[in-house]
Design an enzyme around this catalytic site. Structure first.
Site, short mmCIF file in Angstrom:
data_model
loop_
_atom_site.label_atom_id
_atom_site.label_comp_id
_atom_site.label_asym_id
_atom_site.label_seq_id
_atom_site.Cartn_x
_atom_site.Cartn_y
_atom_site.Cartn_z
N HIS A 105 1.11 4.73 -2.50
CA HIS A 105 0.71 5.52 -3.68
C HIS A 105 1.99 6.18 -4.16
CE1 HIS A 105 -3.62 5.25 -2.63
NE2 HIS A 105 -3.12 5.12 -1.41
N GLU B 224 -11.43 3.16 5.84
CA GLU B 224 -10.41 4.08 6.36
C GLU B 224 -11.18 5.16 7.14
OE1 GLU B 224 -8.39 6.34 3.30
OE2 GLU B 224 -6.80 7.03 4.66
N HIS C 124 -9.62 0.69 -1.39
CA HIS C 124 -9.60 1.36 -0.09
C HIS C 124 -11.02 1.27 0.47
CE1 HIS C 124 -5.81 2.97 -1.43
NE2 HIS C 124 -5.71 3.85 -0.45
N HIS D 110 0.86 -1.19 0.00
CA HIS D 110 0.00 0.00 0.00
C HIS D 110 0.89 1.24 0.00
CE1 HIS D 110 -3.89 1.99 1.79
NE2 HIS D 110 -3.23 2.84 1.01
N ASP E 196 1.62 4.02 2.75
CA ASP E 196 0.56 4.83 2.12
C ASP E 196 1.14 5.99 1.29
OD1 ASP E 196 -2.07 5.31 1.45
OD2 ASP E 196 -2.68 6.12 3.38
N ASP E 197 1.46 7.10 1.94
CA ASP E 197 2.00 8.28 1.25
C ASP E 197 3.18 8.79 2.08
OD1 ASP E 197 -0.19 8.83 -0.89
OD2 ASP E 197 -1.28 8.50 0.97
N1 HPA Z 1 -6.85 7.19 1.03
C1 HPA Z 1 -7.52 7.51 -0.06
N2 HPA Z 1 -6.93 7.98 -1.16
C2 HPA Z 1 -5.62 8.15 -1.15
C3 HPA Z 1 -4.86 7.85 -0.04
C4 HPA Z 1 -5.51 7.33 1.09
O1 HPA Z 1 -4.92 7.02 2.14
N3 HPA Z 1 -3.59 8.14 -0.37
C5 HPA Z 1 -3.57 8.59 -1.64
N4 HPA Z 1 -4.81 8.61 -2.12
ZN ZN Z 2 -3.91 4.66 0.40
#
Ligand code: HPA
Ligand code: ZN
Length: 336
Positions: free
Chosen positions: A20, A201, A198, A18, A279-280
């Site tokens: 991006h 969350e 996703h 996971h 994630d990011d």
């Molecule tokens: N959630 C949803 N969209 C996203 C995320 C995330 O954590 N990171 C990049 N796009």
């Molecule tokens: Zn994500």
């Protein structure tokens, strides 16, 4: 934290499932690419951009994340971004990566799909040659856009079908349930693409259920809100549908107030196949090992948890069986 445990966790072979790739774009690279491409940014310098990384929820992050991605124009930009991530991932002992990319963020600005995917793919190929890291690409549809837009993106992707491992669903979750994308996911399934989304969350457990029942996804990205529904927890554990959990992201986006409140430990205790991911990482304060260290320290996790999480990461990966077994054997050798 105990230095032996720290070394064990940092050095263990792991998969990242996971990430991006646009979320790995560090402020320094954003400014370098803005200059290279003549793109104007709303921030005068790296420090002021970094100061803006004070998020209150998912949407407040996405607004800045899409602004950051606006500097990506040429194939070389996508290569440079992906290569920078892979160098960091290699340093964190990532042996396999399944990487999300958001083509609509780029094609909407007039960047050809081929520029995006060929730049990313070349970096993955170079990392495979150099370090033996295996990898795949998961194309995400932006859920705040329409299903027609997603379908048009899938059409643009078809000439590159063999470069794409699977598809996912990201961006603003609330108000955009998985079933909005039922038809495009059905088409992707017919094409033999692997499916993830996703869910859970910020959105409710019902979104996890509809991702499973309507989209037929094989993994859930985040999914941390599943603990609100005991029947769903049993279902996830029994079916071994993995969750790709991202602890620092969850804290930065206020899904949990602090790392100490994160439910990763409970998820593992239910028998769910949970994994740890970044994630990011450029936006949330750290790459995969920073995520591991944060939860190990604060949640009091130990050697057995580390072994389970490393195994889970490969078990949940969309890998051919021989490579999966080879990587699981690397994990077991590390813990022997
Ligand atoms: N959630 C949803 N969209 C996203 C995320 C995330 O954590 N990171 C990049 N796009
Ligand atoms: Zn994500």
């Amino acid at each position: 934290m105990n230095p032996a445990l720290r070394d064990l966790v940092c050095g263990m072979p792991k998969a990242e499932l996971h990430i991006h790739i646009e979320g790995s774009l560090e402020p320094e690279l954003i400014f370098a690419l803005a200059q290279r491409n003549g793109v104007a940014l709303d921030y005068p310098d790296v420090e002021s951009l970094r100061r803006a990384y004070a998020f209150t929820d998912l949407q407040s992050f996405l607004d800045i994340y899409y602004a950051g991605a606006s500097v990506l124009l040429q194939r070389q930009d996508f290569y440079d971004m992906t290569w920078a991530y892979l160098e960091r991932a290699h340093a964190d002992r990532v042996r396999h990566v399944e990487m999300f990319f958001d083509p609509q963020t780029h094609t909407a600005r007039g960047v050809p799909f081929a520029e995006v995917i060929t730049g990313i793919k070349q970096a993955l190929a170079d990392a495979a040659d150099r370090w033996g890291i295996s990898g795949g690409l998961i194309m995400c549809f932006l859920r705040h856009l329409s299903e027609e837009d997603a379908m048009a993106t899938l059409e643009q992707a078809l000439p590159h079908r063999d470069s794409i491992l699977g598809v996912g669903l990201d961006s603003s979750e609330r108000g955009h349930p998985p079933e909005k994308f039922a038809r495009v996911f059905t088409r992707c399934r017919e094409l033999g693409l692997r499916l993830v989304a996703h869910a859970g969350e910020e959105g409710p457990p019902a979104y996890i259920e509809s991702a499973l029942d309507v989209l037929h996804v094989e993994r859930i990205d985040h999914g941390v809100r599943c603990l609100e529904d005991a029947a769903l927890v049993r279902r996830l554990a029994q079916s071994r549908i993995a969750l790709t959990v991202c602890p620092l992201s969850n804290v930065k986006l206020r899904v949990f107030d602090k790392v100490g409140d994160h439910n990763l430990r409970q998820l593992l205790e239910t028998g769910i196949v949970a994994t740890v991911n970044s994630d990011d990482p450029a936006y949330f304060g750290g790459y995969i090992n920073a995520n591991f260290l944060a939860v190990f320290e604060v949640l009091g996790l130990g050697r057995e948890h580390a072994h389970t999480l490393a195994r889970n990461s490969f078990e949940a990966a969309f890998l051919p069986e021989p490579r999966k077994q080879q990587l699981l054997a690397e994990v077991d050798a590390w813990f022997a």
